[in-house]
Design a protein around this motif. Sequence first.
Motif, mmCIF file in Angstrom:
data_model
loop_
_atom_site.group_PDB
_atom_site.id
_atom_site.type_symbol
_atom_site.label_atom_id
_atom_site.label_comp_id
_atom_site.label_asym_id
_atom_site.label_seq_id
_atom_site.Cartn_x
_atom_site.Cartn_y
_atom_site.Cartn_z
ATOM 1 N N THR A 132 -74.466 33.939 -63.839
ATOM 2 C CA THR A 132 -75.248 33.070 -64.719
ATOM 3 C C THR A 132 -74.466 31.843 -65.144
ATOM 4 O OG1 THR A 132 -76.486 34.959 -65.568
ATOM 5 C CG2 THR A 132 -76.548 32.942 -66.871
ATOM 6 N N ILE A 133 -73.214 32.026 -65.530
ATOM 7 C CA ILE A 133 -72.407 30.875 -65.945
ATOM 8 C C ILE A 133 -72.191 29.923 -64.778
ATOM 9 C CG2 ILE A 133 -70.148 31.919 -65.518
ATOM 10 C CD1 ILE A 133 -71.117 29.501 -68.354
ATOM 11 N N PHE A 134 -72.048 30.497 -63.560
ATOM 12 C CA PHE A 134 -71.941 29.643 -62.375
ATOM 13 C C PHE A 134 -73.209 28.806 -62.214
ATOM 14 C CE2 PHE A 134 -72.931 28.798 -57.947
ATOM 15 C CZ PHE A 134 -71.791 28.137 -57.520
ATOM 16 N N SER A 135 -74.368 29.435 -62.372
ATOM 17 C CA SER A 135 -75.633 28.715 -62.205
ATOM 18 C C SER A 135 -75.800 27.635 -63.266
ATOM 19 C CB SER A 135 -76.806 29.699 -62.276
ATOM 20 O OG SER A 135 -76.791 30.580 -61.177
ATOM 21 N N ILE A 136 -75.424 27.936 -64.512
ATOM 22 C CA ILE A 136 -75.551 26.947 -65.587
ATOM 23 C C ILE A 136 -74.666 25.742 -65.315
ATOM 24 C CG2 ILE A 136 -75.050 26.488 -68.020
ATOM 25 C CD1 ILE A 136 -75.989 29.328 -68.638
ATOM 26 N N VAL A 137 -73.416 26.009 -64.936
ATOM 27 C CA VAL A 137 -72.501 24.903 -64.642
ATOM 28 C C VAL A 137 -72.986 24.118 -63.416
ATOM 29 C CG1 VAL A 137 -70.161 24.312 -63.910
ATOM 30 C CG2 VAL A 137 -70.519 26.034 -65.690
ATOM 31 N N SER A 138 -73.449 24.838 -62.381
ATOM 32 C CA SER A 138 -73.911 24.183 -61.158
ATOM 33 C C SER A 138 -75.115 23.290 -61.428
ATOM 34 C CB SER A 138 -74.264 25.225 -60.098
ATOM 35 O OG SER A 138 -73.129 25.941 -59.686
ATOM 36 N N TYR A 139 -76.086 23.802 -62.190
ATOM 37 C CA TYR A 139 -77.286 23.009 -62.442
ATOM 38 C C TYR A 139 -77.038 21.885 -63.439
ATOM 39 C CZ TYR A 139 -80.224 25.727 -59.413
ATOM 40 O OH TYR A 139 -80.776 26.290 -58.292
ATOM 41 N N SER A 140 -76.081 22.078 -64.320
ATOM 42 C CA SER A 140 -75.699 20.969 -65.194
ATOM 43 C C SER A 140 -75.063 19.863 -64.354
ATOM 44 C CB SER A 140 -74.709 21.459 -66.259
ATOM 45 O OG SER A 140 -75.321 22.372 -67.145
ATOM 46 N N TRP A 141 -74.227 20.264 -63.376
ATOM 47 C CA TRP A 141 -73.599 19.268 -62.501
ATOM 48 C C TRP A 141 -74.628 18.634 -61.573
ATOM 49 C CZ3 TRP A 141 -69.678 16.358 -62.856
ATOM 50 C CH2 TRP A 141 -69.232 15.634 -61.750
ATOM 51 N N GLU A 142 -75.591 19.418 -61.081
ATOM 52 C CA GLU A 142 -76.669 18.854 -60.258
ATOM 53 C C GLU A 142 -77.451 17.815 -61.050
ATOM 54 O OE1 GLU A 142 -79.469 21.009 -58.067
ATOM 55 O OE2 GLU A 142 -78.010 22.041 -56.814
ATOM 56 N N PHE A 143 -77.671 18.113 -62.318
ATOM 57 C CA PHE A 143 -78.385 17.152 -63.163
ATOM 58 C C PHE A 143 -77.589 15.851 -63.253
ATOM 59 C CE2 PHE A 143 -79.580 15.048 -67.060
ATOM 60 C CZ PHE A 143 -80.968 15.184 -67.079
ATOM 61 N N VAL A 144 -76.271 15.973 -63.390
ATOM 62 C CA VAL A 144 -75.410 14.787 -63.451
ATOM 63 C C VAL A 144 -75.525 13.974 -62.163
ATOM 64 C CG1 VAL A 144 -72.993 14.025 -63.432
ATOM 65 C CG2 VAL A 144 -73.771 15.709 -65.108
ATOM 66 N N GLU A 145 -75.416 14.653 -61.009
ATOM 67 C CA GLU A 145 -75.513 13.952 -59.722
ATOM 68 C C GLU A 145 -76.867 13.277 -59.561
ATOM 69 O OE1 GLU A 145 -74.638 17.206 -57.067
ATOM 70 O OE2 GLU A 145 -72.597 16.465 -56.763
ATOM 71 N N ALA A 146 -77.919 13.972 -59.984
ATOM 72 C CA ALA A 146 -79.264 13.401 -59.869
ATOM 73 C C ALA A 146 -79.441 12.221 -60.803
ATOM 74 C CB ALA A 146 -80.306 14.477 -60.162
ATOM 75 N N ALA A 147 -78.896 12.331 -62.005
ATOM 76 C CA ALA A 147 -79.041 11.257 -62.986
ATOM 77 C C ALA A 147 -78.344 9.983 -62.528
ATOM 78 C CB ALA A 147 -78.478 11.707 -64.339
ATOM 79 N N ILE A 148 -77.252 10.130 -61.784
ATOM 80 C CA ILE A 148 -76.534 8.961 -61.278
ATOM 81 C C ILE A 148 -77.374 8.203 -60.251
ATOM 82 C CG2 ILE A 148 -74.530 8.244 -59.908
ATOM 83 C CD1 ILE A 148 -72.992 10.536 -61.235
ATOM 84 N N ILE A 149 -78.204 8.922 -59.494
ATOM 85 C CA ILE A 149 -79.032 8.295 -58.460
ATOM 86 C C ILE A 149 -80.040 7.323 -59.062
ATOM 87 C CG2 ILE A 149 -80.748 8.726 -56.642
ATOM 88 C CD1 ILE A 149 -77.925 9.504 -55.888
ATOM 89 N N PHE A 150 -80.571 7.642 -60.242
ATOM 90 C CA PHE A 150 -81.606 6.802 -60.836
ATOM 91 C C PHE A 150 -81.142 5.366 -61.066
ATOM 92 C CE2 PHE A 150 -84.316 10.459 -61.647
ATOM 93 C CZ PHE A 150 -85.577 9.870 -61.594
ATOM 94 N N PRO A 151 -80.023 5.127 -61.768
ATOM 95 C CA PRO A 151 -79.602 3.726 -61.930
ATOM 96 C C PRO A 151 -79.237 3.069 -60.617
ATOM 97 C CG PRO A 151 -77.942 5.249 -62.783
ATOM 98 C CD PRO A 151 -79.175 6.050 -62.535
ATOM 99 N N ALA A 152 -78.680 3.840 -59.654
ATOM 100 C CA ALA A 152 -78.355 3.262 -58.352
ATOM 101 C C ALA A 152 -79.619 2.802 -57.640
ATOM 102 C CB ALA A 152 -77.605 4.289 -57.499
ATOM 103 N N THR A 153 -80.681 3.620 -57.710
ATOM 104 C CA THR A 153 -81.951 3.256 -57.093
ATOM 105 C C THR A 153 -82.586 2.073 -57.807
ATOM 106 O OG1 THR A 153 -82.308 5.566 -56.457
ATOM 107 C CG2 THR A 153 -84.217 4.112 -56.398
#
Length: 293
Positions: free
Chosen positions: A252-273
């Motif tokens: 569970t902690i792996f999933s929380i950290v992974s999805y928090s990091w996925e959110f970060v990676e996805a959020a970076i795409i928005f300003p780039a786009t």
Amino acid sequence: MTTTEQRSRLAGEQLSVWTLVRKFTGSISITWLLALVETSLTAIAPLFIGFAIDGLLAGSKTDLMNLAMLLGTLIVIGVSRRLYDTRAYGTIRVELGKELAARASDNPVSTTNARLDMGRELADFLEEQVPQLLNSVVQLVVALIILWSFHPVLFTSALTTGIAVILIYALVHHRFFKLNGVLNHQMEQQVGVLSSKSTGGLTQHLLKLRSAEVKISDTEAYVYGAIFAVLLGFIIFNLWFATTNIEITVGTIFSIVSYSWEFVEAAIIFPATLQGWSRLSEISRRINSPAST
């Protein structure tokens, strides 16, 4: 084939991203559908990894096999999409280039050359940045849902972070548009400067290009610095909250950290786009207007 037949796909059209989507709906839809499937599989992979970790710790290999099948499917879809993309967007670039050249009879060669390169950026945006945006949207939605399933506070921190990122970019959108206009105008002069064979003129041209590029880069640096600061705070908060306020397993902690990091990676795409869209807005206005001096 006559000139009219060669130009039939884009003749008389306002050249823009939306026009390309409308004129090449079939091929573009296939590329985006494949990208969406690939993105969806990628987005759920960390969840399957978490399941596999908990399953292996419990002595079961079922979840590990499920993960292997997911990753195998992901490889097949990813390869298929890239093979198709190259051919589909190559055709779009050819049609766009022919139309830009056909409209350039009254333009200086320098302007035509620069606009051919700029026009290709419209297709590049559809091929590269739109799939990234689809990836970002799917990742954001999946991350928000899964973080909510773990705890509403994790969801709220993610949503607040996403809004902050968009607001930061909104403050500099006009500046990006203006700076790209300066850069594109100077690029239109390049062939003419080279034709003059003036060392001094070339130096001045290159210095002006450098100046515009530095200003764009500096703006990007400040924007992304502010965005990364917000995202770093989000990661630290979620890691702290998850480990101190939730009953969790290793998976569970792996999933929380992974999805928090996925959110970060996805959020970076928005300003780039959005930054890419700012540039394309200026390019679309430019290539549909008479040559400037």
